[in-house]
Design a protein around this motif. Sequence first.
Motif, PDB file in Angstrom:
ATOM      1  N   PRO A 241      90.730  25.805  56.416  1.00 37.42           N
ATOM      2  CA  PRO A 241      89.863  25.786  55.231  1.00 37.42           C
ATOM      3  C   PRO A 241      88.659  24.888  55.494  1.00 37.42           C
ATOM      4  CG  PRO A 241      92.163  25.499  54.592  1.00 37.42           C
ATOM      5  CD  PRO A 241      92.120  25.412  56.094  1.00 37.42           C
ATOM      6  N   TYR A 242      87.524  25.273  54.948  1.00 39.13           N
ATOM      7  CA  TYR A 242      86.314  24.498  55.194  1.00 39.13           C
ATOM      8  C   TYR A 242      86.439  23.070  54.671  1.00 39.13           C
ATOM      9  CZ  TYR A 242      84.333  29.011  56.392  1.00 39.13           C
ATOM     10  OH  TYR A 242      84.093  30.225  56.992  1.00 39.13           O
ATOM     11  N   ALA A 243      87.144  22.902  53.570  1.00 36.47           N
ATOM     12  CA  ALA A 243      87.325  21.564  53.014  1.00 36.47           C
ATOM     13  C   ALA A 243      88.113  20.659  53.954  1.00 36.47           C
ATOM     14  CB  ALA A 243      88.017  21.640  51.659  1.00 36.47           C
ATOM     15  N   GLU A 244      88.940  21.241  54.815  1.00 36.39           N
ATOM     16  CA  GLU A 244      89.644  20.458  55.834  1.00 36.39           C
ATOM     17  C   GLU A 244      88.790  20.290  57.082  1.00 36.39           C
ATOM     18  OE1 GLU A 244      93.579  21.762  56.814  1.00 36.39           O
ATOM     19  OE2 GLU A 244      94.048  22.309  54.736  1.00 36.39           O
ATOM     20  N   SER A 245      88.066  21.337  57.453  1.00 35.60           N
ATOM     21  CA  SER A 245      87.347  21.293  58.721  1.00 35.60           C
ATOM     22  C   SER A 245      86.215  20.274  58.712  1.00 35.60           C
ATOM     23  CB  SER A 245      86.800  22.676  59.082  1.00 35.60           C
ATOM     24  OG  SER A 245      85.760  23.060  58.206  1.00 35.60           O
ATOM     25  N   ILE A 246      85.675  19.933  57.534  1.00 37.33           N
ATOM     26  CA  ILE A 246      84.584  18.954  57.508  1.00 37.33           C
ATOM     27  C   ILE A 246      85.053  17.567  57.932  1.00 37.33           C
ATOM     28  CG2 ILE A 246      83.187  20.182  55.806  1.00 37.33           C
ATOM     29  CD1 ILE A 246      84.209  18.216  53.694  1.00 37.33           C
ATOM     30  N   ARG A 247      86.367  17.354  57.946  1.00 43.53           N
ATOM     31  CA  ARG A 247      86.888  16.059  58.390  1.00 43.53           C
ATOM     32  C   ARG A 247      87.154  16.032  59.896  1.00 43.53           C
ATOM     33  NH1 ARG A 247      89.764  16.831  53.459  1.00 43.53           N
ATOM     34  NH2 ARG A 247      91.650  17.518  54.560  1.00 43.53           N
ATOM     35  N   ALA A 248      86.969  17.173  60.555  1.00 46.28           N
ATOM     36  CA  ALA A 248      87.238  17.251  61.995  1.00 46.28           C
ATOM     37  C   ALA A 248      86.001  16.873  62.793  1.00 46.28           C
ATOM     38  CB  ALA A 248      87.685  18.670  62.359  1.00 46.28           C
ATOM     39  N   ASP A 249      86.240  16.306  63.972  1.00 48.28           N
ATOM     40  CA  ASP A 249      85.156  15.955  64.885  1.00 48.28           C
ATOM     41  C   ASP A 249      84.732  17.207  65.646  1.00 48.28           C
ATOM     42  OD1 ASP A 249      83.473  15.003  66.835  1.00 48.28           O
ATOM     43  OD2 ASP A 249      84.802  13.401  67.517  1.00 48.28           O
ATOM     44  N   PRO A 250      83.471  17.608  65.584  1.00 48.72           N
ATOM     45  CA  PRO A 250      83.054  18.821  66.296  1.00 48.72           C
ATOM     46  C   PRO A 250      82.944  18.626  67.800  1.00 48.72           C
ATOM     47  CG  PRO A 250      81.154  17.800  65.282  1.00 48.72           C
ATOM     48  CD  PRO A 250      82.362  17.017  64.830  1.00 48.72           C
ATOM     49  N   GLY A 251      83.107  17.405  68.279  1.00 48.62           N
ATOM     50  CA  GLY A 251      82.938  17.140  69.706  1.00 48.62           C
ATOM     51  C   GLY A 251      81.477  16.971  70.057  1.00 48.62           C
ATOM     52  N   ARG A 252      81.219  16.823  71.340  1.00 48.54           N
ATOM     53  CA  ARG A 252      79.851  16.656  71.823  1.00 48.54           C
ATOM     54  C   ARG A 252      79.173  18.013  71.885  1.00 48.54           C
ATOM     55  NH1 ARG A 252      77.351  12.504  74.805  1.00 48.54           N
ATOM     56  NH2 ARG A 252      75.561  13.196  76.038  1.00 48.54           N
ATOM     57  N   LEU A 253      78.101  18.190  71.151  1.00 44.10           N
ATOM     58  CA  LEU A 253      77.460  19.487  71.005  1.00 44.10           C
ATOM     59  C   LEU A 253      76.162  19.567  71.794  1.00 44.10           C
ATOM     60  CD1 LEU A 253      77.868  19.948  67.140  1.00 44.10           C
ATOM     61  CD2 LEU A 253      79.368  20.826  68.946  1.00 44.10           C
ATOM     62  N   ARG A 254      75.821  20.797  72.185  1.00 41.13           N
ATOM     63  CA  ARG A 254      74.530  21.089  72.806  1.00 41.13           C
ATOM     64  C   ARG A 254      73.582  21.540  71.700  1.00 41.13           C
ATOM     65  NH1 ARG A 254      76.547  25.932  76.135  1.00 41.13           N
ATOM     66  NH2 ARG A 254      77.496  26.197  74.068  1.00 41.13           N
ATOM     67  N   VAL A 255      72.543  20.749  71.460  1.00 40.70           N
ATOM     68  CA  VAL A 255      71.655  20.986  70.326  1.00 40.70           C
ATOM     69  C   VAL A 255      70.242  21.264  70.831  1.00 40.70           C
ATOM     70  CG1 VAL A 255      70.690  20.022  68.208  1.00 40.70           C
ATOM     71  CG2 VAL A 255      73.044  19.461  68.875  1.00 40.70           C
ATOM     72  N   ALA A 256      69.668  22.357  70.360  1.00 44.39           N
ATOM     73  CA  ALA A 256      68.257  22.657  70.618  1.00 44.39           C
ATOM     74  C   ALA A 256      67.447  22.264  69.395  1.00 44.39           C
ATOM     75  CB  ALA A 256      68.079  24.139  70.913  1.00 44.39           C
ATOM     76  N   VAL A 257      66.239  21.783  69.609  1.00 41.21           N
ATOM     77  CA  VAL A 257      65.373  21.416  68.489  1.00 41.21           C
ATOM     78  C   VAL A 257      63.968  21.933  68.736  1.00 41.21           C
ATOM     79  CG1 VAL A 257      64.844  19.146  69.498  1.00 41.21           C
ATOM     80  CG2 VAL A 257      64.530  19.524  67.040  1.00 41.21           C
ATOM     81  N   THR A 258      63.350  22.475  67.686  1.00 40.06           N
ATOM     82  CA  THR A 258      61.951  22.875  67.750  1.00 40.06           C
ATOM     83  C   THR A 258      61.288  22.556  66.423  1.00 40.06           C
ATOM     84  OG1 THR A 258      60.399  24.660  68.227  1.00 40.06           O
ATOM     85  CG2 THR A 258      62.364  25.256  66.983  1.00 40.06           C
ATOM     86  N   THR A 259      60.020  22.187  66.479  1.00 44.47           N
ATOM     87  CA  THR A 259      59.220  22.010  65.263  1.00 44.47           C
ATOM     88  C   THR A 259      58.047  22.974  65.234  1.00 44.47           C
ATOM     89  OG1 THR A 259      57.904  20.267  66.307  1.00 44.47           O
ATOM     90  CG2 THR A 259      59.844  19.568  65.057  1.00 44.47           C
ATOM     91  N   ASP A 260      58.034  23.928  66.147  1.00 43.26           N
ATOM     92  CA  ASP A 260      56.942  24.899  66.225  1.00 43.26           C
ATOM     93  C   ASP A 260      57.369  26.222  65.589  1.00 43.26           C
ATOM     94  OD1 ASP A 260      55.257  23.159  67.644  1.00 43.26           O
ATOM     95  OD2 ASP A 260      56.217  23.694  69.538  1.00 43.26           O
ATOM     96  N   ALA A 261      56.558  26.699  64.653  1.00 41.80           N
ATOM     97  CA  ALA A 261      56.835  27.979  64.004  1.00 41.80           C
ATOM     98  C   ALA A 261      56.534  29.125  64.962  1.00 41.80           C
ATOM     99  CB  ALA A 261      55.997  28.120  62.743  1.00 41.80           C
ATOM    100  N   TRP A 262      57.356  30.175  64.926  1.00 39.33           N
ATOM    101  CA  TRP A 262      57.159  31.326  65.802  1.00 39.33           C
ATOM    102  C   TRP A 262      55.848  32.033  65.493  1.00 39.33           C
ATOM    103  CZ3 TRP A 262      61.929  30.586  63.198  1.00 39.33           C
ATOM    104  CH2 TRP A 262      62.901  29.973  64.002  1.00 39.33           C
ATOM    105  N   SER A 263      55.386  31.905  64.259  1.00 39.24           N
ATOM    106  CA  SER A 263      54.128  32.544  63.872  1.00 39.24           C
ATOM    107  C   SER A 263      52.914  31.730  64.275  1.00 39.24           C
ATOM    108  CB  SER A 263      54.105  32.738  62.352  1.00 39.24           C
ATOM    109  OG  SER A 263      54.218  31.477  61.697  1.00 39.24           O
ATOM    110  N   GLY A 264      53.119  30.483  64.694  1.00 39.68           N
ATOM    111  CA  GLY A 264      51.998  29.627  65.049  1.00 39.68           C
ATOM    112  C   GLY A 264      51.347  28.920  63.878  1.00 39.68           C
TER     113      GLY A 264
END
Length: 471
Positions: A241-264
């Motif tokens: 259940p989601y209410a339980e899963s929010i207490r779990a550690d997701p582990g070390r994640l690979r995260v991408a980040v962008t602040t550029d809009a695809w439309s420019g």
Amino acid sequence: MEPAEYADHDAVGLRALIAAGEVSAAEVEAAARRALDSVNPDLNALTLPLFEPALTADPDGPLAGVPLVVKDSGPMARGVPFTLGSRALRGAVAGVDHELMTRFRAAGLVTLGQSTAPEFGLNFATESRRYGPTRNPWDLRRGVGGSSGGAAALVAAGAVPLAHANDAGGSIRVPASCCGLVGLKPGRGRTPSGPLVGEAGFGQIAEFGLTRTVRDAAHLLDAVSGPIVGEKYAAAPPALPYAESIRADPGRLRVAVTTDAWSGVPVDPQVRDATVAAAQVLEWIGHTVTPASPDLTAEDVVEAAMLVVVSTGAAILRAPHRPDPNLLEATSRRVLSETQGFTALEVMAALDAQHRVTRAVGLFLTGYDLLVTPTIGQLPPPHGTLDYDDDAPGQSARSWIRRIFEVGPFTAAFNVSGNPAVSLPLGQSREGLPVGVQLVAAHGREDLLLQVAAQFEQAVPWSGRRPSISV
């Protein structure tokens, strides 16, 4: 229970008080009614007087006694006016409950009223000619986003702990960003679209809600997720259940980040800064963060979004009572006219664009666990920025989509692809306005989004921020 005390609690907190016998469901409802009455004159976020009595609900449901408002573009509640924010549909009443409404009732949610929405939901501003502008509790001169704007205003002001919302191109996440809320758009097939709709917007529309806390989003998703038997899209159930899963550690994640809009289109520097700061928090937590973005084109996203526009126009044209065009806003008239002229080849071209976006996002998320972007590209716009009733020559439904995507260029791609995405209130501008940051995950990973959202909520809590208009 006084309204100010009531507003200090989220939905889970209110339910716990009711279950412990510290307050009755009737006392909570009375406080909610007073709270709604106190803020709505400033916000203009309710379409109707409050329901008397509240809509019936299961008194033993998991969220029994928790107040709710539903949006005037679904989920339909039998016997309640359902006008999609349009003057042309005045007097229309829903004949059946939407499946989501059935689940709200089963969860015990006490539905007290209906929130404002732009005409037919095709705007990132909630400023219909029918209802007038819904005002932002952080700054009454600014908009609340759209199309779930009334819902966002009421939740942000503390009048209700959560509210129904839906999302065809950003209509949960954009108002969440403008009003400082948690706005989860579930992935394709996670929540129901029936019984009257078989495929909402070619699979691009998601039904859910807006909340102030991550745990409320998790508990609400537990209460309403899962398709109706026979629906075209069905997401696999979560392991926990989601209410339980929010207490779990997701582990070390690979995260991408962008602040550029695809439309420019340009992104406000304060919005960029909030997104970069969120990425830094993720690094501090222990995740690996890399600048990266899926290979998308703005034209593909716009073309695929036309499927939602055309399906909206087709639904109106198929309705038992055709709307009077003279009562429609200008963009709605264009939508109806262009829908009638849309050819099968044009539908196929839009579907091809949808497939290109879906493949690009899917391929990208094989290399990353999360993508982080701004939710919208600017601070909450002043009223009148997105005029849906602009009848200037040369306008079209497609040009309107491009216009609203100048304000919100980051959200619609993930309606097109069907990925789950969430806006979190992680930034605040120099003017004191909320700034949302969007997280996107692979199909079926709402649990991961909620886990990381819970990490953010602990690392950079937002519960202490209150708008100037609040209970």
